[in-house]
Design a protein around this motif. Structure first.
Motif, short mmCIF file in Angstrom:
data_model
loop_
_atom_site.label_atom_id
_atom_site.label_comp_id
_atom_site.label_asym_id
_atom_site.label_seq_id
_atom_site.Cartn_x
_atom_site.Cartn_y
_atom_site.Cartn_z
N GLY A 67 -24.19 13.77 57.33
CA GLY A 67 -25.11 14.70 57.99
C GLY A 67 -24.39 15.92 58.53
O GLY A 67 -24.85 17.05 58.39
N LYS A 68 -23.20 15.68 59.12
CA LYS A 68 -22.44 16.80 59.68
C LYS A 68 -21.97 17.74 58.59
O LYS A 68 -21.82 18.93 58.82
CB LYS A 68 -21.23 16.27 60.45
N LEU A 69 -21.72 17.20 57.40
CA LEU A 69 -21.22 18.03 56.30
C LEU A 69 -22.35 18.54 55.42
O LEU A 69 -22.10 19.22 54.44
CB LEU A 69 -20.22 17.23 55.46
N SER A 70 -23.61 18.18 55.79
CA SER A 70 -24.72 18.50 54.88
C SER A 70 -25.08 19.98 54.90
O SER A 70 -25.69 20.47 53.96
CB SER A 70 -25.95 17.68 55.28
N GLY A 71 -24.74 20.67 56.01
CA GLY A 71 -25.11 22.07 56.09
C GLY A 71 -26.51 22.30 56.62
O GLY A 71 -26.99 23.42 56.67
N ILE A 72 -27.20 21.21 57.03
CA ILE A 72 -28.53 21.37 57.63
C ILE A 72 -28.33 21.58 59.13
O ILE A 72 -27.91 20.66 59.83
CB ILE A 72 -29.41 20.13 57.37
N LEU A 128 -29.78 19.18 62.06
CA LEU A 128 -29.14 17.87 61.94
C LEU A 128 -27.72 17.93 62.48
O LEU A 128 -27.27 17.04 63.22
CB LEU A 128 -29.13 17.44 60.47
N GLN A 129 -27.02 19.02 62.17
CA GLN A 129 -25.65 19.17 62.66
C GLN A 129 -25.60 19.25 64.17
O GLN A 129 -24.75 18.63 64.80
CB GLN A 129 -25.02 20.42 62.06
N TYR A 130 -26.55 20.01 64.76
CA TYR A 130 -26.58 20.12 66.23
C TYR A 130 -26.81 18.76 66.85
O TYR A 130 -26.14 18.36 67.81
CB TYR A 130 -27.67 21.11 66.68
N ALA A 131 -27.79 18.03 66.30
CA ALA A 131 -28.12 16.72 66.86
C ALA A 131 -26.91 15.79 66.78
O ALA A 131 -26.56 15.09 67.75
CB ALA A 131 -29.30 16.12 66.10
N LEU A 132 -26.22 15.80 65.64
CA LEU A 132 -25.07 14.91 65.47
C LEU A 132 -23.90 15.32 66.35
O LEU A 132 -23.19 14.48 66.87
CB LEU A 132 -24.65 14.87 64.00
N THR A 178 -22.04 12.82 68.99
CA THR A 178 -20.62 12.48 69.03
C THR A 178 -19.95 13.00 70.30
O THR A 178 -19.12 12.33 70.89
CB THR A 178 -19.86 13.01 67.80
N THR A 179 -20.36 14.21 70.76
CA THR A 179 -19.72 14.76 71.95
C THR A 179 -20.04 13.91 73.18
O THR A 179 -19.14 13.55 73.94
CB THR A 179 -20.20 16.21 72.20
N ILE A 180 -21.32 13.59 73.35
CA ILE A 180 -21.69 12.84 74.56
C ILE A 180 -21.08 11.45 74.54
O ILE A 180 -20.47 11.02 75.52
CB ILE A 180 -23.23 12.78 74.71
N VAL A 181 -21.21 10.76 73.43
CA VAL A 181 -20.70 9.38 73.39
C VAL A 181 -19.19 9.36 73.63
O VAL A 181 -18.66 8.47 74.30
CB VAL A 181 -21.05 8.71 72.04
N VAL A 230 -21.81 3.16 70.01
CA VAL A 230 -20.63 3.86 70.52
C VAL A 230 -19.62 4.07 69.39
O VAL A 230 -19.07 5.16 69.22
CB VAL A 230 -20.00 3.07 71.68
N GLN A 231 -19.40 2.99 68.60
CA GLN A 231 -18.46 3.09 67.48
C GLN A 231 -18.90 4.15 66.48
O GLN A 231 -18.06 4.86 65.92
CB GLN A 231 -18.40 1.73 66.76
N GLY A 232 -20.22 4.26 66.29
CA GLY A 232 -20.75 5.19 65.30
C GLY A 232 -20.28 6.62 65.54
O GLY A 232 -19.97 7.34 64.59
N ALA A 233 -20.18 7.02 66.82
CA ALA A 233 -19.77 8.38 67.13
C ALA A 233 -18.32 8.61 66.70
O ALA A 233 -17.99 9.63 66.10
CB ALA A 233 -19.91 8.64 68.63
#
Lengths: 240, 229
Positions: free
Chosen positions: A50-55, A58-62, A66-69, A116-119
């Motif tokens: 998702g982060k590499l998708s260029g959408i 979606l990038q902001y949400a991801l 990751t930042t918050i977690v 948590v691990q996912g982030a």
């Protein structure tokens, strides 16, 4: 009872001793950690793609995820998600006219640790995908491979050696983070040791025994990951 | 969202912030000092020192901090009263507190991780610089003090910020041994007011802000110590 025999008695597997409880706890720790690890890896894979998708949205949400977690202490995340997760689920169920359900402690533990691990997995996998030489992906495109095939045949095999050191670190950290589940009351190794210790008042013995079990788990895992990395890096030039 | 409880619990929260800072301000410098010895022992020639340092790092990096904390608080703590004279000494009020054991556990844990990083950094110092120091006639102690350690610390600096943030994120665990740090305060507020999310949210904002501040400070520090690549 002399102290030396009583220590052995207390650690024996059968009921007057607490060894069995500790071993069961160790298996619970392994089970939770493994479940959370797989769940986190799945989340991380989708997160990285998702982060590499260029959408953009979606990038902001991801990025927020990751930042918050990664900025909030694990204990707070685990406690809040444990309560918020079960509470939220019951509210949704109440909206759909279902009664509240008791969420299984094991499932909740795996879900929370996995989230948590996912982030962290997202970041590891994103880095590993970015480290693949662009030419390889371009060559695959030039051959006319569809994105799915390209991912399965080119990207995935190439990213595994890049991601393995990160995976190894995360496995170690999920083992150690799983001890925090003790705080919300699920009986894995740390809580088992605490129960045994407070029943017998032999705190030193049982916490040292638990520490030894954790050490066995982490040292064996370390050796497995080294072997795995050796296997996946076969034919590559050795790195530093 | 209900935040009307903040004025009532203001002092508890401020004291919690103070304890969180205190834990960090004691455990990081002390842990760093211990880490220097651990790193020197591991790159040095003495096999016994190397073995002890390796064992120490493996133990503290291979077991959860929670277990270490409980081992020190409940395990070690239960033996302290049997040391003759300790109970009557002026140290006893400090040694009785959970805060003492929490700081000890956090320091020992931080030292293990930081020691491992410093070991790598010491090995990364270019051999030529150490040879040059030897060639101008510096004694081994002076090489360590003037060349090897300062260079290693500079090399390890970029990871240091990350380690301090990790240490900050490890501190809430001390609530399990009765230390009322910021998270402990939030926990008590949750029990008193039955609010689940609000106290946790407030504390989360604090930790995120502090993480940001720490990374910024270290960025400044890193820029202030120039390095030629």
């Amino acid at each position: 009872m002399s102290p030396s025999t009583s220590v052995l008695d207390m650690l024996s597997i059968t009921p007057p001793g607490w060894g069995g409880v500790l071993i069961t706890g160790a298996f619970a720790t392994l089970f939770i950690s493994f479940g959370a690890y797989l769940f986190g890896m799945t989340l991380g894979l989708f997160g990285a793609l998702g982060k590499l998708s260029g959408i953009r949205p979606l990038q902001y949400a991801l990025n927020l995820y990751t930042t918050i977690v990664r900025a909030v202490p694990e204990l707070i995340l685990i406690v809040s998600l444990y309560y918020a997760g079960t509470d939220g689920l019951n509210r949704i169920l109440a909206l759909a006219d279902f009664g509240p359900i008791e969420v299984n402690g094991l499932v909740a533990a795996i879900a929370v640790l996995g989230f948590v691990q996912g982030a962290y997995m997202t970041e590891v996998l994103r880095g590993a995908i970015l480290a693949i030489p662009v030419g390889q992906v371009e060559a695959a495109k030039a051959f006319g491979m569809r994105p799915g095939l390209r991912f399965r045949r080119i990207v995935l095999p190439a990213l595994i050696p890049n991601a393995l050191p990160g995976f190894a670190n995360l496995w170690m950290s999920v083992i150690k983070d799983s001890a925090l589940i003790a705080v919300v009351g699920y009986q894995e190794l740390a809580l088992a040791a605490r129960v045994a210790a407070s029943n017998t008042k032999q705190y030193m013995v049982f916490f040292l025994a638990a520490a030894a079990l954790y050490l066995v788990i982490t040292i064996v895992s370390n050796m497995l990951f080294s072997a795995l990395e050796g296997y996946f890096r076969r034919g590559q030039r050795p790195v530093a | 969202m209900d935040f009307t409880w903040i004025p009532e619990y203001q002092n508890l929260l401020l004291h919690g912030v103070f304890l969180t800072f205190l834990l960090l301000a004691i455990s990081v410098p002390l842990g760093f000092g211990l880490a220097i010895f651990l790193a020197i022992a591991q790159v040095g020639d003495n096999p016994i020192a190397r073995w002890i340092s390796k064992g120490y790092c493996t133990f503290f990096r291979g077991t959860p901090l929670l277990i270490q904390l409980w081992l020190i608080y409940y395990g070690l703590g239960s033996y302290l009263p049997y040391i003759p004279g300790l109970r009557a000494s002026f140290l006893w009020p400090v040694l009785r507190e959970g805060l003492f054991f929490a700081t000890l556990a956090l320091t020992l844990n931080f030292a293990a991780y930081q020691g491992e990083i410093l070991r790598g950094a010491m090995l990364a110092v270019p051999k030529g610089e150490l040879e040059a120091a030897r060639a101008v006639g510096m004694s081994p102690g002076m090489i360590l003090r003037r060349i090897w350690l300062p260079r290693a610390i500079r090399i390890g600096l970029p990871t240091f910020a990350g380690e301090v943030v990790l240490q900050l994120k490890a501190t809430p665990i001390v609530f399990s041994v009765t230390v009322m740090d910021l998270y402990g305060a939030a926990y008590k507020i949750r029990q008193d007011t039955l609010l689940v999310y609000e106290p946790l949210l407030l504390v989360t904002v604090f930790y995120v802000t502090l993480t940001f501040v720490i990374t910024q400070v270290f960025q400044k520090l890193e820029n202030a110590v120039p390095v030629r690549r």
